[in-house]
Design a protein around this motif. Structure first.
Motif, PDB file in Angstrom:
ATOM      1  N   ASN A  60      -1.872  10.967  14.051  1.00  0.00           N
ATOM      2  CA  ASN A  60      -2.779  10.322  13.252  1.00  0.00           C
ATOM      3  C   ASN A  60      -3.089  10.715  11.923  1.00  0.00           C
ATOM      4  O   ASN A  60      -3.335   9.873  11.025  1.00  0.00           O
ATOM      5  N   GLY A  61      -3.082  12.111  11.440  1.00  0.00           N
ATOM      6  CA  GLY A  61      -3.153  12.384   9.996  1.00  0.00           C
ATOM      7  C   GLY A  61      -1.766  11.931   9.306  1.00  0.00           C
ATOM      8  O   GLY A  61      -1.835  11.267   8.253  1.00  0.00           O
ATOM      9  N   TYR A  62      -0.783  12.091  10.146  1.00  0.00           N
ATOM     10  CA  TYR A  62       0.416  11.661   9.388  1.00  0.00           C
ATOM     11  C   TYR A  62       0.565   9.978   9.209  1.00  0.00           C
ATOM     12  O   TYR A  62       0.754   9.556   8.206  1.00  0.00           O
ATOM     13  N   VAL A  63      -0.064   9.134  10.049  1.00  0.00           N
ATOM     14  CA  VAL A  63       0.150   7.954   9.896  1.00  0.00           C
ATOM     15  C   VAL A  63      -1.160   7.344   8.943  1.00  0.00           C
ATOM     16  O   VAL A  63      -0.605   6.705   8.106  1.00  0.00           O
ATOM     17  N   LYS A  64      -2.033   8.247   8.826  1.00  0.00           N
ATOM     18  CA  LYS A  64      -3.117   7.938   7.725  1.00  0.00           C
ATOM     19  C   LYS A  64      -2.639   8.019   6.426  1.00  0.00           C
ATOM     20  O   LYS A  64      -2.804   7.173   5.467  1.00  0.00           O
ATOM     21  N   TYR A  65      -1.896   9.167   6.249  1.00  0.00           N
ATOM     22  CA  TYR A  65      -1.264   9.599   4.897  1.00  0.00           C
ATOM     23  C   TYR A  65      -0.176   8.558   4.631  1.00  0.00           C
ATOM     24  O   TYR A  65      -0.255   7.878   3.327  1.00  0.00           O
ATOM     25  N   GLU A  66       0.684   8.293   5.421  1.00  0.00           N
ATOM     26  CA  GLU A  66       1.713   7.453   5.423  1.00  0.00           C
ATOM     27  C   GLU A  66       1.299   5.724   4.727  1.00  0.00           C
ATOM     28  O   GLU A  66       1.866   4.841   4.127  1.00  0.00           O
ATOM     29  N   LYS A  67       0.000   5.446   5.569  1.00  0.00           N
ATOM     30  CA  LYS A  67      -0.380   3.968   5.698  1.00  0.00           C
ATOM     31  C   LYS A  67      -0.646   3.564   3.868  1.00  0.00           C
ATOM     32  O   LYS A  67      -0.833   2.446   3.807  1.00  0.00           O
ATOM     33  N   THR A  68      -0.948   4.766   3.323  1.00  0.00           N
ATOM     34  CA  THR A  68      -1.247   4.595   1.895  1.00  0.00           C
ATOM     35  C   THR A  68      -0.051   4.243   1.010  1.00  0.00           C
ATOM     36  O   THR A  68      -0.285   3.525  -0.124  1.00  0.00           O
ATOM     37  N   TYR A  69       1.088   4.304   1.535  1.00  0.00           N
ATOM     38  CA  TYR A  69       2.261   4.134   0.943  1.00  0.00           C
ATOM     39  C   TYR A  69       3.114   3.046   1.548  1.00  0.00           C
ATOM     40  O   TYR A  69       4.053   2.503   0.631  1.00  0.00           O
ATOM     41  N   LEU A  70       3.255   2.807   2.829  1.00  0.00           N
ATOM     42  CA  LEU A  70       4.043   2.093   3.473  1.00  0.00           C
ATOM     43  C   LEU A  70       3.290   1.046   4.297  1.00  0.00           C
ATOM     44  O   LEU A  70       2.471   1.392   5.265  1.00  0.00           O
ATOM     45  N   ALA A  71       3.418  -0.329   4.141  1.00  0.00           N
ATOM     46  CA  ALA A  71       2.729  -1.280   4.933  1.00  0.00           C
ATOM     47  C   ALA A  71       2.819  -1.378   6.229  1.00  0.00           C
ATOM     48  O   ALA A  71       2.231  -1.808   7.167  1.00  0.00           O
ATOM     49  N   LYS A  72       4.144  -0.835   6.513  1.00  0.00           N
ATOM     50  CA  LYS A  72       4.510  -0.880   8.096  1.00  0.00           C
ATOM     51  C   LYS A  72       3.558  -0.147   8.981  1.00  0.00           C
ATOM     52  O   LYS A  72       3.304  -0.221  10.240  1.00  0.00           O
ATOM     53  N   TYR A  73       2.676   0.891   8.363  1.00  0.00           N
ATOM     54  CA  TYR A  73       1.958   1.827   9.219  1.00  0.00           C
ATOM     55  C   TYR A  73       0.462   1.290   8.833  1.00  0.00           C
ATOM     56  O   TYR A  73      -0.428   1.911   9.573  1.00  0.00           O
ATOM     57  N   ALA A  74       0.267   0.249   8.468  1.00  0.00           N
ATOM     58  CA  ALA A  74      -1.276  -0.374   8.306  1.00  0.00           C
ATOM     59  C   ALA A  74      -1.832  -0.340   9.537  1.00  0.00           C
ATOM     60  O   ALA A  74      -3.056  -0.145   9.595  1.00  0.00           O
ATOM     61  N   SER A  75      -1.208  -0.659  10.701  1.00  0.00           N
ATOM     62  CA  SER A  75      -2.086  -0.974  11.857  1.00  0.00           C
ATOM     63  C   SER A  75      -1.436  -0.318  13.109  1.00  0.00           C
ATOM     64  O   SER A  75      -1.768  -0.229  14.148  1.00  0.00           O
ATOM     65  N   CYS A  76      -1.109   1.144  12.398  1.00  0.00           N
ATOM     66  CA  CYS A  76      -0.634   2.037  13.617  1.00  0.00           C
ATOM     67  C   CYS A  76      -1.698   3.071  13.781  1.00  0.00           C
ATOM     68  O   CYS A  76      -2.528   3.537  13.051  1.00  0.00           O
TER      69      CYS A  76
END
Length: 77
Positions: free
Chosen positions: A31-47
């Motif tokens: 979840n920490g990884y997803v939180k970081y990535e969703k600031t840069y990649l839209a595909k992680y926005a709802s993950c």
């Protein structure tokens, strides 16, 4: 120190998830990884990663062979 060493030495070998699951930190780490990535990649926005996904499902053929003695994990029903 052991966690850091395994993270570095086993990078890209497919062992990372199993280490996280064994240590009980898969939910926090992923979840920490997803939180970081969703600031840069839209595909992680709802993950998000559900901590219950650490358990693997019991194969259906094995449940069938046991004639009802073996029951599927609640998470996978």
């Amino acid at each position: 120190a052991l966690r850091w060493e395994r993270r570095i030495e086993m990078a890209l070998e497919g062992h990372r998830w199993y280490d996280l699951a064994r240590w009980g930190i898969a939910g926090d780490a992923l979840n920490g990884y997803v939180k970081y990535e969703k600031t840069y990649l839209a595909k992680y926005a709802s993950c998000s990663y559900n901590s219950d996904w650490v358990m693997m499902p019991i194969p259906y053929n094995q449940i069938r062979k046991m004639n009802g003695l073996l029951v599927q994990n609640e998470v996978w029903k």
